[in-house]
Design a protein around this motif. Structure first.
Motif, PDB file in Angstrom:
ATOM      1  N   VAL A  75       0.943  -1.404   0.103  1.00 52.27           N
ATOM      2  CA  VAL A  75      -0.032  -0.252  -0.103  1.00 52.27           C
ATOM      3  C   VAL A  75       0.898   1.210  -0.096  1.00 52.27           C
ATOM      4  CG1 VAL A  75      -1.487   1.391   1.274  1.00 52.27           C
ATOM      5  CG2 VAL A  75      -1.780  -1.128   1.266  1.00 52.27           C
ATOM      6  N   GLY A  76       0.715   2.144  -0.873  1.00 50.54           N
ATOM      7  CA  GLY A  76       1.462   3.229  -0.895  1.00 50.54           C
ATOM      8  C   GLY A  76       0.588   4.189  -0.159  1.00 50.54           C
ATOM      9  N   ILE A  77       1.410   4.826   0.593  1.00 46.61           N
ATOM     10  CA  ILE A  77       0.608   5.920   1.763  1.00 46.61           C
ATOM     11  C   ILE A  77       1.675   7.445   1.630  1.00 46.61           C
ATOM     12  CG2 ILE A  77       0.031   6.226   4.148  1.00 46.61           C
ATOM     13  CD1 ILE A  77       0.354   3.351   4.366  1.00 46.61           C
ATOM     14  N   ARG A  78       0.653   8.243   1.808  1.00 43.35           N
ATOM     15  CA  ARG A  78       1.383   9.694   1.897  1.00 43.35           C
ATOM     16  C   ARG A  78       0.846  10.569   3.019  1.00 43.35           C
ATOM     17  NH1 ARG A  78       1.935  13.871  -3.425  1.00 43.35           N
ATOM     18  NH2 ARG A  78       3.653  12.330  -3.573  1.00 43.35           N
ATOM     19  N   GLY A  79       1.544  11.031   3.665  1.00 43.09           N
ATOM     20  CA  GLY A  79       0.931  11.924   4.695  1.00 43.09           C
ATOM     21  C   GLY A  79       0.982  13.366   4.382  1.00 43.09           C
ATOM     22  N   VAL A  80       0.235  14.358   4.264  1.00 45.20           N
ATOM     23  CA  VAL A  80       0.297  15.832   3.914  1.00 45.20           C
ATOM     24  C   VAL A  80      -0.075  16.600   5.342  1.00 45.20           C
ATOM     25  CG1 VAL A  80      -0.484  17.488   2.500  1.00 45.20           C
ATOM     26  CG2 VAL A  80      -0.236  15.226   1.613  1.00 45.20           C
ATOM     27  N   HIS A 115      -9.338  23.622   7.927  1.00 47.12           N
ATOM     28  CA  HIS A 115      -9.168  24.712   6.915  1.00 47.12           C
ATOM     29  C   HIS A 115      -9.237  24.366   5.547  1.00 47.12           C
ATOM     30  CE1 HIS A 115      -5.105  23.541   5.803  1.00 47.12           C
ATOM     31  NE2 HIS A 115      -5.163  23.154   7.163  1.00 47.12           N
ATOM     32  N   LEU A 116      -9.521  25.417   4.701  1.00 52.90           N
ATOM     33  CA  LEU A 116      -9.349  25.109   3.362  1.00 52.90           C
ATOM     34  C   LEU A 116      -8.014  24.942   2.881  1.00 52.90           C
ATOM     35  CD1 LEU A 116     -11.897  28.039   1.910  1.00 52.90           C
ATOM     36  CD2 LEU A 116     -12.416  25.655   2.718  1.00 52.90           C
ATOM     37  N   LEU A 117      -7.675  24.178   1.928  1.00 53.55           N
ATOM     38  CA  LEU A 117      -6.439  23.795   1.413  1.00 53.55           C
ATOM     39  C   LEU A 117      -5.559  24.808   0.611  1.00 53.55           C
ATOM     40  CD1 LEU A 117      -7.358  20.130   0.536  1.00 53.55           C
ATOM     41  CD2 LEU A 117      -6.318  20.890   2.447  1.00 53.55           C
ATOM     42  N   GLU A 120      -0.653  24.236  -2.735  1.00 54.51           N
ATOM     43  CA  GLU A 120       0.430  23.132  -2.600  1.00 54.51           C
ATOM     44  C   GLU A 120      -0.034  21.877  -1.938  1.00 54.51           C
ATOM     45  OE1 GLU A 120       1.455  26.554   0.488  1.00 54.51           O
ATOM     46  OE2 GLU A 120       0.761  26.434  -1.460  1.00 54.51           O
ATOM     47  N   GLN A 121      -1.109  22.116  -0.915  1.00 50.99           N
ATOM     48  CA  GLN A 121      -1.710  20.846  -0.666  1.00 50.99           C
ATOM     49  C   GLN A 121      -2.307  20.233  -1.199  1.00 50.99           C
ATOM     50  OE1 GLN A 121      -3.262  23.220   2.979  1.00 50.99           O
ATOM     51  NE2 GLN A 121      -1.979  22.589   4.476  1.00 50.99           N
ATOM     52  N   ALA A 124      -0.171  18.367  -3.322  1.00 48.91           N
ATOM     53  CA  ALA A 124       0.423  17.072  -2.651  1.00 48.91           C
ATOM     54  C   ALA A 124      -0.565  15.968  -2.337  1.00 48.91           C
ATOM     55  CB  ALA A 124       0.879  17.503  -1.230  1.00 48.91           C
ATOM     56  N   VAL A 125      -1.834  16.280  -2.246  1.00 46.86           N
ATOM     57  CA  VAL A 125      -2.649  15.245  -2.151  1.00 46.86           C
ATOM     58  C   VAL A 125      -3.167  14.606  -3.372  1.00 46.86           C
ATOM     59  CG1 VAL A 125      -5.188  14.769  -1.573  1.00 46.86           C
ATOM     60  CG2 VAL A 125      -3.693  16.208   0.002  1.00 46.86           C
ATOM     61  N   GLY A 126      -3.166  15.441  -4.258  1.00 49.46           N
ATOM     62  CA  GLY A 126      -3.244  14.937  -5.884  1.00 49.46           C
ATOM     63  C   GLY A 126      -4.563  14.535  -6.083  1.00 49.46           C
ATOM     64  N   ASN A 127      -4.758  13.463  -7.099  1.00 52.31           N
ATOM     65  CA  ASN A 127      -5.920  13.040  -7.641  1.00 52.31           C
ATOM     66  C   ASN A 127      -6.726  12.131  -6.469  1.00 52.31           C
ATOM     67  OD1 ASN A 127      -6.059  14.458  -9.872  1.00 52.31           O
ATOM     68  ND2 ASN A 127      -4.998  12.894 -10.939  1.00 52.31           N
TER      69      ASN A 127
END
Length: 213
Positions: A75-80, A115-117, A120-121, A124-127
């Motif tokens: 599982v690929g995981i990203r924390g923003v 908050h609203l993103l 750049e966030q 970073a989150v992407g599709n």
């Protein structure tokens, strides 16, 4: 992939391989039945009692609670990095938005986003295919902000979380205001768990409201 809502911001995501991801487990004071389940990966978006009760989780799991890139059990995981409030964390601290790549689909758990993103966030989150989003206000995004974040990320499906139900005493709104703000397909799914494939995403409503035990 299956997604099961255990209440509040806690979901059990199960890949077709059997790998289990648990998000934001809560303690007994919240009001829902304790998420006493076995998992392989546990993520906690921030260190508050209603999101970080990892000791209730069974199994030999990897706990992830920080921004960064991770790969666990396929599982690929990203924390923003983000905040729990609209004042850069000065009121309630930091928050981590987690994304998971499971069975070719991308799931985003927004934690207690407050908050609203920023651009750049969003980048970073992407599709996003499936967005797990707080909508209750007071401690997180309110329903208007949640609708705006939905627009920012453009998911195919949204599952609301962190809202008022008969199970909890939190001073937050129910899900109805968010549903009214979303002028799109809405589906009270009538079940606690939903199975997703690339094909089923096209058939399900844009906003799915799951049941809890």
């Amino acid at each position: 992939m299956k997604i099961k809502w255990l209440g509040h911001s806690c979901f059990l995501i199960t890949a077709s391989s059997g790998v289990r991801i648990l998000t934001d487990p809560f303690d007994e004071s919240v009001g829902y039945r304790l998420p006493s389940v076995e998992a392989d990966i546990v993520t906690t978006s921030h260190d508050h009692f209603d999101h970080n009760h990892v000791k209730v989780v069974k199994g030999d799991f990897k706990h992830i609670d920080s921004p960064g890139e991770y790969s666990e059990r396929g599982v690929g995981i990203r924390g923003v990095a983000s905040y729990h409030d609209a004042n850069e964390g000065s009121e309630r601290g930091n928050n981590v938005i987690f994304t998971f790549k499971v069975d070719g689909l991308k799931v985003c758990h927004a934690g207690d986003l407050g908050h609203l993103l920023k651009d750049e966030q969003v980048k970073a989150v992407g599709n996003v295919d499936i967005l797990l989003l707080p909508v209750g206000g007071t401690y997180t995004l309110d329903y208007k902000e949640a609708a705006q974040v939905t627009s920012q990320l453009g998911p195919k499906t949204v599952i609301p979380m962190h809202y008022k139900t008969p199970a909890i005493d939190f001073t937050i709104d129910g899900v109805d205001k968010y549903l009214e703000a979303m002028d799109e397909d809405k589906d009270s799914y009538g079940a606690q768990e939903v199975e997703f494939t690339a094909d089923s995403l096209e058939k399900l409503g844009r906003v799915l409201v799951l049941d809890y035990e």
